[in-house]
Structure formats: C-alpha cells, structure tokens
Write an enzyme that holds these catalytic residues in place. Structure first.
Site, PDB file in Angstrom:
ATOM      1  N   HIS A  97       0.815  -1.213   0.000  1.00 33.56           N
ATOM      2  CA  HIS A  97       0.000   0.000   0.000  1.00 33.56           C
ATOM      3  C   HIS A  97       0.851   1.268   0.000  1.00 33.56           C
ATOM      4  O   HIS A  97       0.339   2.358  -0.220  1.00 33.56           O
ATOM      5  CB  HIS A  97      -1.005  -0.006   1.166  1.00 33.56           C
ATOM      6  CG  HIS A  97      -0.434   0.300   2.501  1.00 33.56           C
ATOM      7  ND1 HIS A  97      -0.185  -0.663   3.442  1.00 33.56           N
ATOM      8  CD2 HIS A  97      -0.102   1.470   3.086  1.00 33.56           C
ATOM      9  CE1 HIS A  97       0.282  -0.110   4.543  1.00 33.56           C
ATOM     10  NE2 HIS A  97       0.347   1.196   4.338  1.00 33.56           N
ATOM     11  N   ASP A 128       0.192  -7.538   1.425  1.00 34.23           N
ATOM     12  CA  ASP A 128       0.601  -6.148   1.622  1.00 34.23           C
ATOM     13  C   ASP A 128       2.117  -5.996   1.699  1.00 34.23           C
ATOM     14  O   ASP A 128       2.649  -5.301   2.559  1.00 34.23           O
ATOM     15  CB  ASP A 128      -0.052  -5.541   2.870  1.00 34.23           C
ATOM     16  CG  ASP A 128      -0.047  -4.011   2.816  1.00 34.23           C
ATOM     17  OD1 ASP A 128       0.396  -3.451   1.787  1.00 34.23           O
ATOM     18  OD2 ASP A 128      -0.470  -3.372   3.795  1.00 34.23           O
ATOM     19  N   SER A 209       4.570   2.910   7.659  1.00 37.34           N
ATOM     20  CA  SER A 209       4.331   1.693   6.881  1.00 37.34           C
ATOM     21  C   SER A 209       5.574   1.292   6.101  1.00 37.34           C
ATOM     22  O   SER A 209       6.191   2.116   5.430  1.00 37.34           O
ATOM     23  CB  SER A 209       3.193   1.917   5.883  1.00 37.34           C
ATOM     24  OG  SER A 209       1.970   1.968   6.538  1.00 37.34           O
TER      25      SER A 209
END
Length: 357
Positions: A97, A128, A209
């Site tokens: 993402h 992911d 992230s």
C-alpha cells in the site's frame, strides 16, 4: 495511504527509575536504624539503579546506530512511506500500500542527502508486501538482519523505525503486546486479510508503513503496517495498538520476489470462490453467498455452486466475507476442512481441500 504508524524515542528509563524507587523503599523500610549490612545493600541498590538505566539506554543507542541506516524513506508520486534494505544489491522491502500502482520512486537513505531513484520489482497486495530496487546502489548500503518470528515473545522491548508523518529516521519504543493476530485492512490499505501479525504498543503513524520493528538484538522482527482503528474516535487510530507483518513472512515473500521476480508460493489458503456478505431479516450478517466458483478449484471439487450460502468453515462460523478471509488466512493450502452451507434453505456440508491464493 496508511492506516497509521510510528514516531519519537522511548522512556523506559523512567520505568526503570520507578522500579528502582520500589527497591529502595523496600530496603529502607526494614528499620529506622539499619545494621551495617543493610546499609551496604541499600548502597548497592542505589548504585545498580542508574547502571540498569544506563545499560538500557546503551542498548537502545546501539540498536539504533546499527539498524537505522537500513531503514529508508520512500516517496511515491502522492504518498510517502518507509522501507527496509533487504540486501546489498539495492532491494528494499516495503508495504504494497506504500507503492500502490506506482512504478518509480525516490528513496532517501539515512546516510544520503539527495534522494535516489528506484523502480518496482513486484507488488503482492494479498500480503501487503512489495519489493523495489535502487537504480544505483550507493556505497555502504547496509542490509538489515531479519529475525526469527518463532522467537518473538509478548513483553519484548521493541523499537519502531521509519518516517512517520514524513519525519525521516524517527524511532519510537514499546513492547510486543501480542502475537498471532489476524487483521483485515480497511480504509487506505490493500484490503488484505493478514494473519499471524505482531501486535505492538510502539506508536505506528502514517509514514511508518514498510519500516522496521526491531528487537534489542538489532534484528527486524516485523514490518509495521497498520494501526487499529477505534470506532469510538471516528475511525481514528487507537493509541498503542499497531501491527507488523512478521519477519518470517517478509523473508518468504521478499525472497521469492528477489529470486523469481514474483510470488510463486504464497502459502495462503483459498477456497476458489468470489462471494458477498448476506444479511437476515433483521439486517444482520448471516453468511457468505457464493457469487462464482472457479472451475476446477477447491469449492468446485467439493460441489459448491453459485447461490450457496457458506455459514461455517472448519470450526469457525462464517457471517461475512471478512470472517471468511480471516479464517482462510489462518489455514494452509492442502489442508482438508469442512464447509457448511445452505442451498435452497437446506443445510449441507462437504469436505474441501483448500487451494492456494
């Protein structure tokens, strides 16, 4: 982009000081006029306290110095995240993402003043994870050391490293607060259901992230990916509850991408259907309706047809597509299980051998 990720270094020193005060209080409360040996004990305790705090701080500083150069900032066209240097050839692992649909990126390492260019090798949204590669490998690029997920324990002190809110090379601290979590991404992620995640109290903020969750041995034990959302706060991140993809899964997926250019063995179970959640007459989720069945897939071989409503898989009740995804995420390809479903109002069951996603 993210659902939430990390920033700012920790204060376990204060906690050590509190423990220290408790030790001193216990030693001093024995008598008003302690014997000589009591005085020695109290003195030893007082000397040990700052030493313990200094030792912990030294551990933090050593780990940060060792690992932070392996954590990078990744700038896509509209979004920003973090990444971890996977090897000395310029491969960097991050979240899918973070890269989204982009093909080229600007990467800033801890030791570089100017951003470097990089390109996408492969993105695997189902887990992911993604790998990008620097177009030119700078001198001194240091790969991170990935730890053993089986050895991660609740209570371990961990540091989260990344670029929360665009603040590159930031570090926060916390502990491993749980392991084996299964979480579905919503609102900004890939929508994937991720199993066996490491839960941590280290703050996870937007921009973290793809960064690193690190133990005090200097090993990356996970890739921070998202934070829990609190519905009582309007879906805002719940403080102190973040999740990281375990190092074992990171090595499995990134290793395949580096070697094969894609993921050839996901290790993720699949039923071979597309489905949607159905509700009962009270508008409550009541099962998962099969919309289509993949020809030759596990569900087709078990006799499932479009229109069937799945209500249980193995021992787990199935009420929504999310619950089906989470149950499958905890299973393995090749595993035999029982699927219970409704067809034209009649209850049925079948044995299914799960396939691979």
């Amino acid at each position: 982009m993210d659902a939430s990720r990390t920033r700012a270094l920790g204060g376990a020193i204060a906690a050590a000081a509190l423990v220290c005060c408790a030790v001193l209080a216990a030693g001093c409360s024995r008598s008003a006029a302690p014997a000589p040996q009591d005085t020695g004990t109290a003195t030893t305790a007082r000397a040990a306290v700052p030493m313990a705090a200094n030792d912990l701080q030294s551990d933090y500083l050593k780990v940060i110095k060792e690992v932070l150069p392996s954590v990078v900032q990744i700038q896509a066209r509209h979004d920003l995240g973090s990444g971890v240097v996977y090897d000395g050839k310029g491969h960097i692992v991050t979240n899918a993402h973070v890269v989204q649909s982009e093909k080229t990126f600007r990467v800033t390492t801890a030791n570089s003043e100017e951003p470097l260019t990089a390109h996408l090798v492969y993105s695997y949204p189902e887990q992911d994870l993604a790998v990008i590669k620097l177009d030119k490998v700078p001198a001194g690029l240091k790969a991170a050391t990935f730890g053993d997920s089986e050895k991660v324990q609740v209570g371990q002190i961990v540091l989260a490293m990344g670029s929360p809110l665009g603040l590159s090379s930031s570090v926060t601290q916390g502990i491993v607060s749980a392991t084996g979590r299964t979480v579905s991404e919503v609102g900004g992620g890939t929508g994937a259901t991720l199993a066996n995640l490491v839960q941590t109290s280290a703050p996870i903020n937007p921009g973290n992230s793809g960064g690193a969750l690190v133990n005090l041995d200097g090993q990356v034990i996970g890739i921070p990916t998202l934070a829990a959302a609190d519905p009582n706060l309007g879906g805002s991140a719940a403080p102190g509850i973040g999740f990281a993809i375990p190092a074992s899964m990171v090595k499995t997926i990134a290793g395949q991408i580096v070697k094969e250019g894609k993921v050839v063995d996901s290790g993720r179970a699949a039923l071979g259907v597309t489905a949607r959640t159905v509700v009962d007459d009270r508008y409550q989720p009541a099962g998962v309706a099969v919309v289509s069945v993949r020809s030759g897939g596990p569900a087709a071989k078990a006799g499932l047809r479009p229109g069937d409503i799945i209500t249980r898989l193995g021992n787990e009740p199935i009420s929504t597509v999310t619950s089906l995804s989470e149950t499958l995420a905890a299973d393995r390809p090749g595993q035999k299980t029982t699927v219970r479903y409704q067809r034209a109002g009649a209850e049925k069951s079948a044995t299914v051998t799960l396939g691979e996603q």
